[in-house]
Motif scaffolding. Structure first.
Motif, mmCIF file in Angstrom:
data_model
loop_
_atom_site.group_PDB
_atom_site.id
_atom_site.type_symbol
_atom_site.label_atom_id
_atom_site.label_comp_id
_atom_site.label_asym_id
_atom_site.label_seq_id
_atom_site.Cartn_x
_atom_site.Cartn_y
_atom_site.Cartn_z
ATOM 1 N N PHE A 1 57.712 11.745 72.036
ATOM 2 C CA PHE A 1 57.176 12.503 70.905
ATOM 3 C C PHE A 1 55.659 12.320 70.803
ATOM 4 O O PHE A 1 54.906 13.279 70.578
ATOM 5 C CB PHE A 1 57.827 12.064 69.597
ATOM 6 N N ALA A 2 55.204 11.079 70.934
ATOM 7 C CA ALA A 2 53.766 10.809 70.821
ATOM 8 C C ALA A 2 52.997 11.543 71.917
ATOM 9 O O ALA A 2 51.976 12.195 71.648
ATOM 10 C CB ALA A 2 53.520 9.305 70.901
ATOM 11 N N ILE A 3 53.493 11.430 73.143
ATOM 12 C CA ILE A 3 52.838 12.120 74.260
ATOM 13 C C ILE A 3 52.925 13.628 74.066
ATOM 14 O O ILE A 3 51.957 14.366 74.318
ATOM 15 C CB ILE A 3 53.482 11.686 75.597
ATOM 16 N N GLY A 4 54.082 14.123 73.595
ATOM 17 C CA GLY A 4 54.255 15.550 73.360
ATOM 18 C C GLY A 4 53.309 16.070 72.293
ATOM 19 O O GLY A 4 52.734 17.157 72.430
ATOM 20 N N LEU A 5 53.127 15.299 71.220
ATOM 21 C CA LEU A 5 52.222 15.718 70.149
ATOM 22 C C LEU A 5 50.775 15.779 70.617
ATOM 23 O O LEU A 5 50.033 16.727 70.319
ATOM 24 C CB LEU A 5 52.347 14.760 68.963
ATOM 25 N N ILE A 6 50.363 14.744 71.346
ATOM 26 C CA ILE A 6 48.990 14.736 71.868
ATOM 27 C C ILE A 6 48.776 15.923 72.805
ATOM 28 O O ILE A 6 47.783 16.649 72.706
ATOM 29 C CB ILE A 6 48.704 13.402 72.602
ATOM 30 N N SER A 7 49.728 16.104 73.711
ATOM 31 C CA SER A 7 49.635 17.219 74.652
ATOM 32 C C SER A 7 49.633 18.555 73.923
ATOM 33 O O SER A 7 48.876 19.476 74.265
ATOM 34 C CB SER A 7 50.797 17.147 75.652
ATOM 35 N N ALA A 8 50.504 18.675 72.899
ATOM 36 C CA ALA A 8 50.587 19.927 72.148
ATOM 37 C C ALA A 8 49.274 20.223 71.427
ATOM 38 O O ALA A 8 48.800 21.367 71.406
ATOM 39 C CB ALA A 8 51.729 19.851 71.133
#
Length: 601
Positions: A152-159
């Motif tokens: 989730f953390a990586i996904g949010l940053i990427s998003a």
């Protein structure tokens, strides 16, 4: 029951305080190195995505112009872009998985160590009875709380960075929308970027409204699953007793009833996920169509090229995919929060097990040390966790090397007194003082046999003990286990192989090897025949004569091996303690010095 928003936020804060110490404690160097690596690969992945987006425009513009040379020139860059994209995506996956493994390792060690330290794993069953299967929460819920969180953390940053980058591309390429409304010229700057954001907000709100009840339902489902596993584990651990009394029908009924609760919980989850699926599938159908409809008027008016159309559609899809990250991950977020709740509940329970937080200082048994080599029990009252007193105002001194037998009717608190001496039972009042610097060994009715070799079993819990083979083999022979001497270094499931009597013999062999100063036993010879019992208790008249012994038992013949008998007499206000001296017969002392049989009892 679904928690209130305030309680949910409180749980989240406590969980993050615990989990984020991975970046501030002794593991911070590793944590930050992995984090920087992940961020570097995310940046590389974004650069590759922008490159492919630009390539789309150049390629379709070349096709639109039917410029063969330009087409082949653009195609020549494709292998480089594909390789860069593949390598950066692979780097994100690998570095993310390494971060997940190390983060989970940190939290598992922390919570498992917390659970095991100070006998919390034992005390929890009396204090926090609603904590079902804490071992499952450590083994599985920690994983389910950490692995998705990293994603989730990586996904949010990427998003976030993807949305910002491709929104800028939309702003630059699509330009503004111009149309006439009621005779007025209307201009919407960067309308494609604004449309992508608006679309994502609407989709996210729809997912939130329909998916919010899922959190509580998934938590209830996980709890039902944990209880079902605990029931099956209990069945396996008590298989012999159940089989002997032919309890199959009752157990089948109990298992069916427990699984019925699992099914009911799952059906509630399925119904809610059906509603969420309707929202997600509607979004999936509209996903590729909306940008085409929005850019088509400008293409038909000749304001943008075909390449620009394809670039805008790809950029719009990238922005939307980034902004509706919440929609795509709502179900996983609900499952993740359910696991976070279970991990936090366990952490909260472990905090509550600290004696100072579960009772006032004047309502707990004080454990201290004595300087005269004796065990002092002073004004001791032992109570159940509900406050009912089982032993009232007991005082006794057990001298160094003395052998004391504790007897009494069932329910007078004999085993509870043993737990209090072990420091495992805090409820009550008064004081227990054990000799300073003396080693203490506890021998329960069913001795614990760890995994490993027979040597490990015999030396437990001093696995690194310097005891030589001669000492270990002599202890086996003296305790009637000579036939096991040749299997010292065999690794086997000894807790299943050895009978109840053999397990008790192993416990006495441990005492011979370790020679503790104080030995406290609870029905330690219950699985042995009388002759074997006499032989093993004879150790306290010979090899272990200097050890202080306190034993609980009711079998005939035990008095002969003790100097004093303490009787717990049941009374309304709690069992009363009386003490009297004992004598020994010379014949029993002679028999106790005979070696035990080598046959299995």
């Amino acid at each position: 029951m679904t928690e209130t928003p305030v309680a949910a936020r409180s749980r989240m804060r406590r969980f993050f305080r615990l989990a984020l110490r991975f970046w501030t404690g002794g593991t911070r160097l590793r944590a930050w190195l992995l984090t920087i690596t992940v961020l570097g690969f995310i940046a590389a992945q974004l650069a590759a995505a922008v490159g492919i987006n630009t390539w789309n425009r150049l390629f379709f513009d070349a096709l639109d112009k039917r410029d063969v040379a330009a087409v082949w020139s653009v195609v020549a860059w494709l292998p480089v872009l594909v390789a860069a994209s593949a390598l950066s995506l692979s780097g994100v996956v690998i570095s993310r998985m390494l971060l997940q493994v190390r983060w989970r390792e940190y939290l598992t060690h922390r919570i498992a160590g917390w659970w095991i330290a100070d006998q919390r794993y034992y005390r929890m069953q009396f204090i926090v009875k609603e904590q079902a299967a804490p071992e499952y929460r450590i083994a599985e819920d920690v994983r389910l709380a950490i692995e998705p969180l990293a994603e989730f953390a990586i996904g949010l940053i990427s998003a976030f960075v993807t949305a910002a980058t491709f929104a800028a591309i939309l702003w630059q390429v699509a330009g503004s929308a111009h149309f006439t409304l009621a005779g007025m010229q209307v201009v919407i700057p960067s309308y494609m970027a604004l449309a992508a954001i608006l679309y994502a907000v609407v989709a996210s709100l729809a997912a939130y409204v329909t998916g919010r009840p899922l959190v509580g339902r998934i938590a209830a489902k996980n709890e039902a699953e944990a209880q079902f596993r605990a029931e099956m584990t209990r069945l396996r651990e008590n298989a012999e007793s159940i089989a002997l009394i032919k309890g199959d029908a009752d157990e089948r009924s109990s298992v069916g009833e427990n699984y019925g609760r699992v099914v009911a919980a799952w059906l509630r989850v399925v119904r809610q996920q059906g509603v969420i699926a309707l929202v997600l599938n509607t979004n999936g159908a509209l996903f590729p169509i909306v940008p085409l409809l929005l850019i088509a008027p400008k293409y038909l008016a000749g304001e943008v090229t075909l390449g620009a159309v394809m670039q805008v559609v790809a950029a719009f899809s990238a922005v939307q995919a980034a902004l509706i990250w919440f929609v795509d991950n709502f179900v996983r977020l609900a499952e993740w929060f359910a696991s976070v709740t279970r991990v936090d509940e366990l952490a909260e329970a472990l905090e509550g097990l600290d004696v100072g937080t579960i009772m006032e200082s004047d309502t707990q048994i004080h454990l201290g040390e004595s300087d005269d080599g004796a065990i002092h029990i002073e004004s001791l009252s032992v109570a159940h966790s509900n406050g009912r007193v089982v032993i009232a105002d007991a005082s006794v001194v057990i001298g160094l090397g003395e052998k004391v037998l504790i007897v009494g009717e069932s329910g007078t608190g004999k085993s509870t007194l043993i737990r209090a001496l072990a420091g495992l039972w805090p409820w009550g009042s008064g004081a227990i003082s054990l000799p300073r610097g003396k080693t203490v060994a506890f021998v329960p009715q069913k001795p614990y046999l760890p995994m490993g070799t027979l040597r490990t079993v015999l030396l437990y819990p001093e696995a690194q003990s310097p005891a030589d083979d001669e000492t270990v083999i002599a202890a086996l022979k003296r305790c009637g286990l000579a036939y096991l001497a040749k299997r010292l270094d065999e690794d086997d499931k000894w807790d299943r192989i050895l009978s109840g009597g053999e397990r008790q013999r192993v416990a006495f062999a441990r005492l011979l090897i370790q020679k503790p100063d104080i030995i406290i036993m609870d029905e330690a010879t219950s699985a042995l025949d009388e002759d074997s019992q006499n032989s093993l208790l004879g150790l306290f008249e010979a090899e272990l004569a200097r050890s202080t012994m306190i034993s609980v038992g009711h079998r005939p013949g035990l008095e002969e091996f003790h100097d004093r008998k303490i009787t717990l007499e049941k009374r309304l206000a709690g069992a009363h303690l009386t003490s009297r001296r004992l004598g020994k017969s010379l014949w029993r002392l002679f028999r106790s010095r005979l070696p035990a049989n080598d046959e299995e009892s």
